[in-house]
Design a protein around this motif. Structure first.
Motif, PDB file in Angstrom:
ATOM      1  N   PHE A 134       0.830  -1.203   0.000  1.00 38.19           N
ATOM      2  CA  PHE A 134       0.000   0.000   0.000  1.00 38.19           C
ATOM      3  C   PHE A 134       0.866   1.256   0.000  1.00 38.19           C
ATOM      4  CE2 PHE A 134      -2.985  -3.202   1.521  1.00 38.19           C
ATOM      5  CZ  PHE A 134      -4.111  -2.885   0.786  1.00 38.19           C
ATOM      6  N   LEU A 135       2.037   1.182   0.639  1.00 38.62           N
ATOM      7  CA  LEU A 135       2.979   2.295   0.560  1.00 38.62           C
ATOM      8  C   LEU A 135       3.455   2.498  -0.879  1.00 38.62           C
ATOM      9  CD1 LEU A 135       5.159   1.611   3.739  1.00 38.62           C
ATOM     10  CD2 LEU A 135       3.669   3.589   3.383  1.00 38.62           C
ATOM     11  N   PHE A 136       3.766   1.398  -1.560  1.00 37.01           N
ATOM     12  CA  PHE A 136       4.279   1.483  -2.937  1.00 37.01           C
ATOM     13  C   PHE A 136       3.242   2.095  -3.876  1.00 37.01           C
ATOM     14  CE2 PHE A 136       4.563  -0.503  -7.171  1.00 37.01           C
ATOM     15  CZ  PHE A 136       5.814  -0.028  -7.562  1.00 37.01           C
ATOM     16  N   PHE A 137       2.043   1.545  -3.876  1.00 34.22           N
ATOM     17  CA  PHE A 137       1.017   2.060  -4.770  1.00 34.22           C
ATOM     18  C   PHE A 137       0.560   3.450  -4.355  1.00 34.22           C
ATOM     19  CE2 PHE A 137       0.781  -2.446  -5.860  1.00 34.22           C
ATOM     20  CZ  PHE A 137       0.647  -2.382  -7.243  1.00 34.22           C
ATOM     21  N   GLY A 138       0.586   3.730  -3.063  1.00 34.46           N
ATOM     22  CA  GLY A 138       0.266   5.077  -2.610  1.00 34.46           C
ATOM     23  C   GLY A 138       1.268   6.101  -3.112  1.00 34.46           C
ATOM     24  N   GLY A 139       2.542   5.721  -3.174  1.00 30.14           N
ATOM     25  CA  GLY A 139       3.565   6.621  -3.687  1.00 30.14           C
ATOM     26  C   GLY A 139       3.354   6.948  -5.155  1.00 30.14           C
ATOM     27  N   ILE A 140       3.063   5.921  -5.965  1.00 27.91           N
ATOM     28  CA  ILE A 140       2.793   6.157  -7.388  1.00 27.91           C
ATOM     29  C   ILE A 140       1.574   7.060  -7.548  1.00 27.91           C
ATOM     30  CG2 ILE A 140       2.216   5.074  -9.590  1.00 27.91           C
ATOM     31  CD1 ILE A 140       3.637   2.560  -8.607  1.00 27.91           C
ATOM     32  N   ALA A 141       0.548   6.773  -6.751  1.00 32.10           N
ATOM     33  CA  ALA A 141      -0.664   7.581  -6.824  1.00 32.10           C
ATOM     34  C   ALA A 141      -0.378   9.037  -6.441  1.00 32.10           C
ATOM     35  CB  ALA A 141      -1.729   7.002  -5.900  1.00 32.10           C
ATOM     36  N   GLY A 142       0.452   9.257  -5.434  1.00 34.19           N
ATOM     37  CA  GLY A 142       0.786  10.610  -5.037  1.00 34.19           C
ATOM     38  C   GLY A 142       1.504  11.373  -6.133  1.00 34.19           C
ATOM     39  N   LEU A 143       2.429  10.700  -6.826  1.00 30.45           N
ATOM     40  CA  LEU A 143       3.152  11.343  -7.926  1.00 30.45           C
ATOM     41  C   LEU A 143       2.193  11.755  -9.033  1.00 30.45           C
ATOM     42  CD1 LEU A 143       6.082  12.006  -8.832  1.00 30.45           C
ATOM     43  CD2 LEU A 143       6.065   9.835 -10.066  1.00 30.45           C
ATOM     44  N   MET A 144       1.286  10.855  -9.410  1.00 34.45           N
ATOM     45  CA  MET A 144       0.311  11.165 -10.460  1.00 34.45           C
ATOM     46  C   MET A 144      -0.679  12.231  -9.995  1.00 34.45           C
ATOM     47  SD  MET A 144      -0.409   7.299 -11.897  1.00 34.45           S
ATOM     48  CE  MET A 144      -1.826   7.842 -12.858  1.00 34.45           C
ATOM     49  N   GLY A 145      -1.045  12.184  -8.714  1.00 38.06           N
ATOM     50  CA  GLY A 145      -1.954  13.181  -8.185  1.00 38.06           C
ATOM     51  C   GLY A 145      -1.337  14.566  -8.151  1.00 38.06           C
ATOM     52  N   GLY A 146      -0.056  14.624  -7.805  1.00 34.35           N
ATOM     53  CA  GLY A 146       0.628  15.910  -7.785  1.00 34.35           C
ATOM     54  C   GLY A 146       0.737  16.524  -9.159  1.00 34.35           C
ATOM     55  N   MET A 147       0.919  15.699 -10.172  1.00 31.71           N
ATOM     56  CA  MET A 147       1.066  16.215 -11.539  1.00 31.71           C
ATOM     57  C   MET A 147      -0.277  16.603 -12.138  1.00 31.71           C
ATOM     58  SD  MET A 147       4.056  14.090 -13.476  1.00 31.71           S
ATOM     59  CE  MET A 147       4.045  15.320 -14.793  1.00 31.71           C
ATOM     60  N   PHE A 148      -1.239  15.685 -12.104  1.00 28.74           N
ATOM     61  CA  PHE A 148      -2.456  15.887 -12.881  1.00 28.74           C
ATOM     62  C   PHE A 148      -3.751  15.697 -12.093  1.00 28.74           C
ATOM     63  CE2 PHE A 148       0.629  14.148 -16.105  1.00 28.74           C
ATOM     64  CZ  PHE A 148       0.839  15.348 -16.766  1.00 28.74           C
ATOM     65  N   SER A 149      -3.669  15.579 -10.773  1.00 22.56           N
ATOM     66  CA  SER A 149      -4.862  15.269  -9.968  1.00 22.56           C
ATOM     67  C   SER A 149      -5.505  13.972 -10.444  1.00 22.56           C
ATOM     68  CB  SER A 149      -5.880  16.422 -10.027  1.00 22.56           C
ATOM     69  OG  SER A 149      -5.399  17.540  -9.346  1.00 22.56           O
ATOM     70  N   THR A 150      -4.693  12.993 -10.795  1.00 22.69           N
ATOM     71  CA  THR A 150      -5.192  11.703 -11.306  1.00 22.69           C
ATOM     72  C   THR A 150      -4.544  10.568 -10.517  1.00 22.69           C
ATOM     73  OG1 THR A 150      -3.451  11.689 -13.005  1.00 22.69           O
ATOM     74  CG2 THR A 150      -5.598  12.564 -13.644  1.00 22.69           C
ATOM     75  N   ALA A 151      -4.840  10.510  -9.233  1.00 24.49           N
ATOM     76  CA  ALA A 151      -4.202   9.512  -8.370  1.00 24.49           C
ATOM     77  C   ALA A 151      -4.852   8.139  -8.460  1.00 24.49           C
ATOM     78  CB  ALA A 151      -4.235   9.995  -6.917  1.00 24.49           C
ATOM     79  N   GLY A 152      -5.946   8.014  -9.187  1.00 26.45           N
ATOM     80  CA  GLY A 152      -6.760   6.814  -9.122  1.00 26.45           C
ATOM     81  C   GLY A 152      -6.186   5.507  -9.639  1.00 26.45           C
ATOM     82  N   PRO A 153      -5.657   5.451 -10.867  1.00 27.09           N
ATOM     83  CA  PRO A 153      -5.367   4.157 -11.490  1.00 27.09           C
ATOM     84  C   PRO A 153      -4.521   3.180 -10.683  1.00 27.09           C
ATOM     85  CG  PRO A 153      -5.302   5.878 -13.127  1.00 27.09           C
ATOM     86  CD  PRO A 153      -5.477   6.570 -11.809  1.00 27.09           C
ATOM     87  N   PRO A 154      -3.359   3.560 -10.141  1.00 25.73           N
ATOM     88  CA  PRO A 154      -2.590   2.554  -9.397  1.00 25.73           C
ATOM     89  C   PRO A 154      -3.323   2.045  -8.162  1.00 25.73           C
ATOM     90  CG  PRO A 154      -1.620   4.743  -9.129  1.00 25.73           C
ATOM     91  CD  PRO A 154      -2.639   4.853 -10.212  1.00 25.73           C
ATOM     92  N   LEU A 155      -4.064   2.923  -7.502  1.00 23.60           N
ATOM     93  CA  LEU A 155      -4.803   2.499  -6.311  1.00 23.60           C
ATOM     94  C   LEU A 155      -5.997   1.631  -6.687  1.00 23.60           C
ATOM     95  CD1 LEU A 155      -4.754   5.758  -4.171  1.00 23.60           C
ATOM     96  CD2 LEU A 155      -3.363   3.708  -3.898  1.00 23.60           C
ATOM     97  N   VAL A 156      -6.666   1.971  -7.783  1.00 25.93           N
ATOM     98  CA  VAL A 156      -7.796   1.154  -8.241  1.00 25.93           C
ATOM     99  C   VAL A 156      -7.321  -0.274  -8.506  1.00 25.93           C
ATOM    100  CG1 VAL A 156      -9.392   0.781 -10.159  1.00 25.93           C
ATOM    101  CG2 VAL A 156      -9.159   3.057  -9.155  1.00 25.93           C
ATOM    102  N   TYR A 157      -6.204  -0.390  -9.207  1.00 21.46           N
ATOM    103  CA  TYR A 157      -5.668  -1.721  -9.523  1.00 21.46           C
ATOM    104  C   TYR A 157      -5.385  -2.507  -8.253  1.00 21.46           C
ATOM    105  CZ  TYR A 157      -2.414  -5.320 -11.048  1.00 21.46           C
ATOM    106  OH  TYR A 157      -1.789  -6.521 -11.261  1.00 21.46           O
ATOM    107  N   HIS A 158      -4.736  -1.861  -7.295  1.00 16.40           N
ATOM    108  CA  HIS A 158      -4.320  -2.577  -6.086  1.00 16.40           C
ATOM    109  C   HIS A 158      -5.506  -2.898  -5.186  1.00 16.40           C
ATOM    110  CE1 HIS A 158      -1.485  -4.150  -3.285  1.00 16.40           C
ATOM    111  NE2 HIS A 158      -1.760  -3.273  -2.339  1.00 16.40           N
ATOM    112  N   PHE A 159      -6.385  -1.935  -4.992  1.00 17.73           N
ATOM    113  CA  PHE A 159      -7.504  -2.150  -4.066  1.00 17.73           C
ATOM    114  C   PHE A 159      -8.507  -3.169  -4.594  1.00 17.73           C
ATOM    115  CE2 PHE A 159      -6.114   1.468  -1.574  1.00 17.73           C
ATOM    116  CZ  PHE A 159      -6.586   1.155  -0.309  1.00 17.73           C
ATOM    117  N   TYR A 160      -8.730  -3.159  -5.890  1.00 14.66           N
ATOM    118  CA  TYR A 160      -9.721  -4.086  -6.428  1.00 14.66           C
ATOM    119  C   TYR A 160      -9.222  -5.533  -6.429  1.00 14.66           C
ATOM    120  CZ  TYR A 160     -13.476  -0.920  -7.634  1.00 14.66           C
ATOM    121  OH  TYR A 160     -14.534  -0.047  -7.549  1.00 14.66           O
TER     122      TYR A 160
END
Length: 255
Positions: A134-160
């Motif tokens: 969850f730390l790993f996917f959260g980090g990727i999500a944070g990077l994408m969220g900081g750039m484009f406000s699009t934190a969803g995809p890595p977390l969606v993949y992991h959580f589902y």
């Protein structure tokens, strides 16, 4: 924005919020992809508006669903997401200064990769993943969220993939998006990069987002969730290609 551009942005925000409420993701991707294609706003300004609208949509959903949040997983995700959100925002500012085509290419690539990932059906896990994942996917999500406000995809993949109730997955994701939006809005304000008055008219989309959230909960479409995911996949994939290909051609000097 002109009145025509504002109407177009309101329609885009409504569609994105409707899809997000049904699926738990895609608001930022749909909105940023639409903005990138139409040029209604600069990408940094659009990301700021998307953060505010994401917060509105998420707050509205969490008013009833906050009890379903998986707080342990939420905490791990946020621990890694927040620091890398700052890094992503810095990268956005660096690219936006004089590398507009590179920025559009990165956004297009993010949308294409996200759409392909959303099209896959991740194999469910027998037991919940450890905190490190969850730390790993959260980090990727944070990077994408900081750039484009699009934190969803890595977390969606992991959580589902997790053996969790769908309501728990959806509300946990929405909780992450809400808190990320708070940090991102604060970062933009602190850095003095708030959009101008003309751009801020995009906040008139707040009622559209609220209406779309209510409509999706009250009157969901008579189609299976899998069909909705396929529709979102096709739209995202086409928008990503439409963004990325022209940027590549310009970077290569092909006109």
């Amino acid at each position: 924005m002109s009145p025509g551009e504002l109407i177009g942005f309101l329609a885009l925000a409504f569609a994105a919020a409707y899809a997000q409420t049904l699926t738990g993701f895609a608001f930022g991707l749909i909105t940023m992809g639409g903005v990138g294609l139409t040029g209604l706003l600069s990408l940094p300004d659009a990301a700021m508006i998307v953060s505010v609208l994401t917060l509105v949509n998420a707050t509205q959903m969490l008013l009833k669903g906050w009890r379903d949040v998986a707080w342990r997983e939420f905490a791990f995700v946020m621990a890694a997401s927040v620091p890398l959100l700052f890094a992503g925002y810095w990268l956005l500012e660096w690219l936006a200064d004089a590398r507009a085509d590179m920025l559009r290419l990165v956004l297009g690539a993010v949308i294409i990769a996200s759409s392909l990932q959303l099209a896959m059906r991740p194999a469910p896990l027998a037991q919940k993943s450890g905190g490190a994942s969850f730390l790993f996917f959260g980090g990727i999500a944070g990077l994408m969220g900081g750039m484009f406000s699009t934190a969803g995809p890595p977390l969606v993949y992991h959580f589902y993939r997790q053996p969790l109730a769908l309501a728990t997955i959806r509300e946990t994701l929405v909780g992450v998006f809400a808190l990320n939006a708070v940090f991102r809005i604060g970062l933009v304000a602190f850095s003095g990069n708030l959009p101008g008055p003309s751009t801020l008219t995009g906040l008139f989309a707040i009622p559209a987002v609220m209406a779309a959230t209510f409509a999706a909960r009250r009157w969901p479409p008579p189609i299976a969730p899998q069909v909705m995911r396929r529709i979102v996949f096709v739209l995202l994939f086409l928008s990503g290609v439409s963004l990325g290909v022209p940027a590549v051609l310009r970077l290569l000097g092909v006109h």
